[in-house]
Write a protein that holds these residues in place. Structure first.
Motif, PDB file in Angstrom:
ATOM      1  N   ALA A   1      44.724   7.938  -5.031  1.00 39.21           N
ATOM      2  CA  ALA A   1      43.659   7.947  -4.029  1.00 39.21           C
ATOM      3  C   ALA A   1      43.991   7.010  -2.874  1.00 39.21           C
ATOM      4  O   ALA A   1      43.716   7.317  -1.708  1.00 39.21           O
ATOM      5  N   SER A   2      44.602   5.868  -3.184  1.00 39.32           N
ATOM      6  CA  SER A   2      44.988   4.927  -2.142  1.00 39.32           C
ATOM      7  C   SER A   2      46.020   5.554  -1.206  1.00 39.32           C
ATOM      8  O   SER A   2      45.954   5.382   0.019  1.00 39.32           O
TER       9      SER A   2
ATOM     10  N   LEU B 272      38.284   1.212  -2.724  1.00 39.38           N
ATOM     11  CA  LEU B 272      39.534   1.021  -2.005  1.00 39.38           C
ATOM     12  C   LEU B 272      39.297   0.491  -0.597  1.00 39.38           C
ATOM     13  O   LEU B 272      40.067  -0.355  -0.112  1.00 39.38           O
TER      14      LEU B 272
ATOM     15  N   LEU C 264      37.652  13.172  -2.437  1.00 36.61           N
ATOM     16  CA  LEU C 264      37.696  12.079  -3.407  1.00 36.61           C
ATOM     17  C   LEU C 264      36.300  11.629  -3.810  1.00 36.61           C
ATOM     18  O   LEU C 264      35.358  11.677  -3.003  1.00 36.61           O
TER      19      LEU C 264
ATOM     20  N   VAL D 221      44.269  14.227  -8.404  1.00 33.83           N
ATOM     21  CA  VAL D 221      43.883  13.476  -7.208  1.00 33.83           C
ATOM     22  C   VAL D 221      44.843  13.774  -6.055  1.00 33.83           C
ATOM     23  O   VAL D 221      44.429  13.817  -4.890  1.00 33.83           O
TER      24      VAL D 221
ATOM     25  N   PHE E  19      37.160  -1.922 -11.900  1.00 38.98           N
ATOM     26  CA  PHE E  19      36.747  -0.517 -11.805  1.00 38.98           C
ATOM     27  C   PHE E  19      36.689  -0.021 -13.237  1.00 38.98           C
ATOM     28  O   PHE E  19      37.717   0.115 -13.896  1.00 38.98           O
TER      29      PHE E  19
ATOM     30  N   VAL F  36      35.321   5.771  -5.660  1.00 38.46           N
ATOM     31  CA  VAL F  36      36.733   5.414  -5.527  1.00 38.46           C
ATOM     32  C   VAL F  36      37.031   5.006  -4.088  1.00 38.46           C
ATOM     33  O   VAL F  36      37.687   3.988  -3.824  1.00 38.46           O
TER      34      VAL F  36
ATOM     35  N   ILE G 262      37.088   7.932 -16.542  1.00 44.87           N
ATOM     36  CA  ILE G 262      37.556   8.383 -15.237  1.00 44.87           C
ATOM     37  C   ILE G 262      37.684   9.895 -15.183  1.00 44.87           C
ATOM     38  O   ILE G 262      37.486  10.532 -14.144  1.00 44.87           O
TER      39      ILE G 262
ATOM     40  N   TRP H 263      32.955  -2.189  -9.692  1.00 41.22           N
ATOM     41  CA  TRP H 263      32.363  -0.858  -9.570  1.00 41.22           C
ATOM     42  C   TRP H 263      32.282  -0.227 -10.956  1.00 41.22           C
ATOM     43  O   TRP H 263      33.309   0.016 -11.607  1.00 41.22           O
TER      44      TRP H 263
ATOM     45  N   ASP I  85      43.002   5.691 -15.202  1.00 38.09           N
ATOM     46  CA  ASP I  85      42.294   5.006 -14.120  1.00 38.09           C
ATOM     47  C   ASP I  85      43.283   4.505 -13.066  1.00 38.09           C
ATOM     48  O   ASP I  85      43.091   4.689 -11.858  1.00 38.09           O
TER      49      ASP I  85
ATOM     50  N   ILE J  71      43.655   5.767  -9.170  1.00 40.29           N
ATOM     51  CA  ILE J  71      43.414   4.803  -8.094  1.00 40.29           C
ATOM     52  C   ILE J  71      44.606   4.744  -7.140  1.00 40.29           C
ATOM     53  O   ILE J  71      44.447   4.761  -5.913  1.00 40.29           O
TER      54      ILE J  71
ATOM     55  N   LEU K 175      31.238   2.950 -13.231  1.00 40.74           N
ATOM     56  CA  LEU K 175      31.030   4.391 -13.131  1.00 40.74           C
ATOM     57  C   LEU K 175      29.721   4.794 -13.806  1.00 40.74           C
ATOM     58  O   LEU K 175      29.254   4.130 -14.742  1.00 40.74           O
TER      59      LEU K 175
END
Length: 609
Positions: free
Chosen positions: A415-416, A576, A568, A560, A464, A572, A492, A485, A408, A412, A487
């Motif tokens: 993705a950021s 963010l 994405l 990712v 998350f 997610v 994940i 959040w 996870d 994350i 899922l």
């Protein structure tokens, strides 16, 4: 010796404040919360040289710079410190000022205490020292003094003042941040070299006299330099037209100082040679890291010479690498009676148990209080284990994002980075610039425990997490966190396989098939084999098996990293962007990162040691 309690009133940014010190202490808190103010208060109370200055306080030392009230009467700065663990010499010398401190309740015993109260196991002898500073209207100057609070005097003129020799017995040493070297390595009064000199040799008068005499008798004299001598002779000739001068043919002389102790202290400079050069240079040319390491070396010297030391230091991490930060903290905890540090470094903070961490918090109206960190609910093994540095970093930040597993966190962070790369400048703030740490929470119920812990620190908290079987737990998580959040999937890995574009997944599987640690099943070789002709559902199913098989091995992160923003998962991106909106990058608005803007000129020469 040990500081137990500090109280402040009308001092700098603090209208009213109190801090209880649990032995060796590290102080954390946001910028301008009052960490430096607290250290300055201790220096006024216990520093042996602070009150000897011409103006130990000025207008800027009063809360909101108000030193007169609405009626024109002086407002008083009041500071108070309680000392315990007194040495035998101090107990004997100041026995008339002795009080008693209850270590369980962290309070002083009052005058109604009985002999039985005083002899309790959790009661120890104490000294209470007070500082008062105010504007003297008649003299048009600021006055300041420190005195013993007990016994209370009949009037102000009969206070038992705390002298400089007495303060030296308390052993308090304070080094400020950033500019520790500028006086710590000089011979000015109160510097570390001066402290060492006092501890090593009581007869310093002969030393100064011999040195000053040698400077006066320099051979050749400075004014014997031909160019200078010619100018001085011409000055002599012209001045004699107007005033009578000595018959000496060298009326005007040049010396390297004013030939006083004080001028010599200010003019002497420590030189040193670096490993890359044998040429001595002034210490400030050696670099900040070297200077701070030199300061640390002097502290070890003092620790060997002095029987008791209470040491306060701001931000020991300045210009020092992490391993040296750890060495400094460990040395202070081992060698000093008590160390009090302020820090923004996780490498410093992680060296302290939670019970030794004080969070300084600011309330309304200039009220400041320090409270001990509580880690109720977090397993001691987790705090003292590999998670310790992550927790330290989170405690020093602005917020935390709690997740359930390693994958996870990897996904994350990746993705950021993608959102940062593909977003217009200033529209998205990545997690690191927001001051947000991703924390992996252990076991069932870990999210709730960590959420409660970080919420108690006043941080922004986010969660998350995987779909919960128990709906009540999910509702409780939503209540604890500022935003959460959940899922639709149970992991994940399933989210990434379900929502990342299939073309990206195919690219990932082709690349991953060549990795050395790509999963393999001896009984069913086709289980992890990628078939380019397989339909989308089969490709997604294979992706889930691969990610689950290599959970925590970086596979989720690498998947990712192949994405664009459009690839994405929506949840997610939503999480963010919400965090970015809550905690934008303050530096982009031009805001600085100074600790306490109420502490005056950072370059002021009187504020070094």
């Amino acid at each position: 010796m040990r500081i137990r309690r500090l109280r402040l009133s009308n001092f700098r940014s603090v209208a009213d404040g109190e801090v209880i010190f649990p032995g060796h202490t590290v102080i954390i808190g946001g910028n301008s919360v009052g960490k430096s103010t607290m250290c300055e208060a201790l220096d006024l109370l216990l520093g042996p040289d602070r009150l000897s200055r011409a103006s130990p306080i000025d207008e800027h030392d009063f809360f909101e710079r108000r030193y007169l009230d609405d009626d024109g009467d002086p407002i008083v700065i009041e500071l108070e410190v309680v000392l315990t663990d007194l040495t035998a010499d101090v107990l004997t010398k100041f026995r008339t000022h002795r009080e008693y401190w209850n270590t369980t309740t962290n309070t002083l015993l009052d005058e109604t205490a009985t002999p039985e109260d005083v002899e309790a196991d959790d009661v120890v002898p104490a000294l209470r020292i007070r500082f008062e500073g105010a504007y003297d209207i008649e003299e048009d100057e600021f006055r300041a003094e420190t005195y013993f609070a007990s016994p209370p005097p009949d009037d102000e003129t009969r206070r038992a003042k705390v002298t400089r020799p007495a303060k030296r017995q308390f052993g308090f040493i304070y080094l400020r941040a950033l500019r520790t070297g500028s006086r710590a390595l000089s011979l000015e009064r109160g510097s570390l070299l001066d402290i060492i000199l006092k501890l090593k040799d009581d007869d310093r008068s002969a030393m100064w006299e011999q040195t000053l005499g040698a400077m006066e008798d320099l051979d050749p004299a400075i004014d014997a330099i031909p160019q200078l001598r010619a100018i001085l002779d011409e000055v002599d000739r012209r001045v004699r037209r107007f005033v009578g001068l000595s018959d000496d043919d060298r009326t005007f002389r040049l010396y390297p100082s004013a030939l006083t102790r004080e001028s010599l202290r200010r003019s002497i400079t420590l030189f040193g040679s670096s490993e890359r050069s044998n040429i001595p240079v002034p210490y400030w040319r050696l670099g900040s890291g070297v200077i701070n390491s030199m300061v640390f070396s002097l502290l070890t010297f003092i620790a060997d010479l002095k029987s008791n030391v209470i040491f306060a230091m701001e931000e020991p991490e300045i210009a020092i690498p992490p391993h040296t930060q750890r060495r400094i903290v460990q040395f202070l905890q081992r060698e000093m009676d008590q160390s009090i540090l302020t820090t923004h470094s996780p490498f410093v903070l992680e060296q302290y148990d939670p019970e030794n961490v004080i969070l300084l918090e600011r309330g309304s109206g200039g009220k400041v209080a320090g409270r001990r960190i509580e880690v109720t609910g977090i397993k001691a093994k987790a705090y003292r284990g590999n998670l310790r540095r992550v927790l330290a970093e989170a405690m020093l930040g602005n917020g935390v994002l709690c997740v359930e597993g390693v994958s996870d966190g990897e996904a994350i962070y990746s993705a950021s980075a993608i959102l940062e790369e593909h977003s217009a400048e200033g529209t998205y703030t990545p997690l690191d610039l927001s001051g947000v740490t991703v924390v992996q929470c252990e076991g069932d119920g870990g999210l709730l425990r960590y959420g409660e812990f970080f919420s108690g620190l006043g941080l922004k908290t986010y969660a998350f997490y995987d779909r919960q079987k128990n709906e009540a737990i999910s509702e409780e998580i939503v209540e604890v966190f500022d935003a959460a959040w959940e899922l639709e999937q149970t992991g994940i890995e399933y989210l990434l396989a379900d929502e990342i574009t299939v073309d990206v997944i195919r690219t990932f599987l082709i690349e991953a098939s060549d990795w050395d640690d790509y999963p393999y099943n001896a009984k069913n070789a086709s289980l992890f084999e990628y078939d380019p002709d397989a339909d989308d559902e089969a490709v997604q199913a294979l992706c889930k098996r691969v990610l689950k098989s290599r959970k925590g091995a970086g596979y989720a992160q690498r998947l990712v990293e192949l994405c664009t923003e459009a690839d994405l998962p929506a949840i997610v991106v939503e999480a963010l962007e919400r965090i970015s909106e809550d905690l934008p990058n303050e530096l982009s608005a031009g805001e600085g990162d100074d600790d306490d803007d109420d502490d005056g000129d950072p370059e002021a020469p009187d504020d070094e040691t």
